[in-house]
Design a protein around this motif. Structure first.
Motif, PDB file in Angstrom:
ATOM      1  N   MET A 105      94.011 -18.305  -8.832  1.00 47.30           N
ATOM      2  CA  MET A 105      95.335 -17.751  -9.119  1.00 47.30           C
ATOM      3  C   MET A 105      95.228 -16.235  -9.312  1.00 47.30           C
ATOM      4  SD  MET A 105      96.701 -20.757 -11.691  1.00 47.30           S
ATOM      5  CE  MET A 105      98.136 -19.873 -12.272  1.00 47.30           C
ATOM      6  N   THR A 139      96.471 -21.342  -1.791  1.00 51.30           N
ATOM      7  CA  THR A 139      97.924 -21.321  -1.844  1.00 51.30           C
ATOM      8  C   THR A 139      98.525 -22.478  -1.058  1.00 51.30           C
ATOM      9  OG1 THR A 139      97.870 -18.938  -2.147  1.00 51.30           O
ATOM     10  CG2 THR A 139      99.961 -19.875  -1.465  1.00 51.30           C
ATOM     11  N   GLY A 146     103.480 -23.696  -7.462  1.00 52.41           N
ATOM     12  CA  GLY A 146     103.801 -22.283  -7.648  1.00 52.41           C
ATOM     13  C   GLY A 146     105.292 -22.016  -7.563  1.00 52.41           C
ATOM     14  N   ALA A 151     106.433 -18.772  -9.548  1.00 49.76           N
ATOM     15  CA  ALA A 151     105.454 -17.771  -9.120  1.00 49.76           C
ATOM     16  C   ALA A 151     105.647 -17.382  -7.658  1.00 49.76           C
ATOM     17  CB  ALA A 151     104.037 -18.297  -9.328  1.00 49.76           C
TER      18      ALA A 151
END
Length: 180
Positions: A105, A139, A146, A151
């Motif tokens: 992250m 990702t 996320g 995020a």
């Protein structure tokens, strides 16, 4: 740890160099990260450094403080904490995620926000190819979580044939063609 620390270090140093090169008159410039101008983005980076320093010590999730203009110094402390082998062990009590997940992250933040800052301030930016590859792979696996946590934004369509970095940007909601 052995393969991630060099990636984290290089991405952090590159982003710190971009921060150092920001001129005072650029602090109000818009960035590809819609919710931040340049000053807000640097403040976010300061918080990211503080947060991941705390998490690397098995500490608490901390709140963002006011802009201080000292991201490079904070980032050095973060890297020092993560250079300790024990920082990579187990699960974060504050986040409930494996420490290796947190390291990824952090890497994504450094790589992508480095690009955000470079684009907003007209600086050159070429992220490390291995860091981009690791960030993209991570990702791809974490994008829904996320987005749920705010995020990442809605995806931006990018061709499958696009460079890895453009695909990473598109997945998290950035337009690789963004200009100020």
């Amino acid at each position: 740890m052995d393969d991630m620390m060099p990636l984290m270090t290089h991405a952090t140093e590159r982003t710190a160099g971009l921060v150092r090169a920001v001129r005072p008159e650029q602090l109000g410039c818009s960035t590809p990260c819609e919710k931040f101008d340049v000053k807000d983005l640097i403040n976010h980076l300061e918080w990211v450094a503080d947060l991941f320093e705390s998490l690397g010590r098995q500490g608490e999730r901390i709140e963002q403080g006011p802009y201080a203009g000292d991201f490079p110094e904070r980032a050095k402390r973060t890297l020092a904490v993560w250079a300790r082998p024990e920082a990579w062990e187990g699960t974060s009590p504050a986040m409930g995620l494996p420490m290796t997940t947190l390291a990824h992250m952090y890497l994504v933040d450094m790589v992508v926000h480095g690009w955000d800052l470079a684009r907003a301030t007209g600086q050159d930016y070429e992220p490390d190819a291995e860091a981009v590859s690791r960030a993209l792979h991570f990702t791809d696996q974490m994008v829904e979580m996320g987005r749920q946590r705010g995020a990442f934004g809605p995806p931006v369509e990018v061709p499958d044939s696009a460079p890895q970095f453009d695909r990473l940007l598109g997945i998290i909601g950035r337009d690789p063609a963004w200009t100020p």
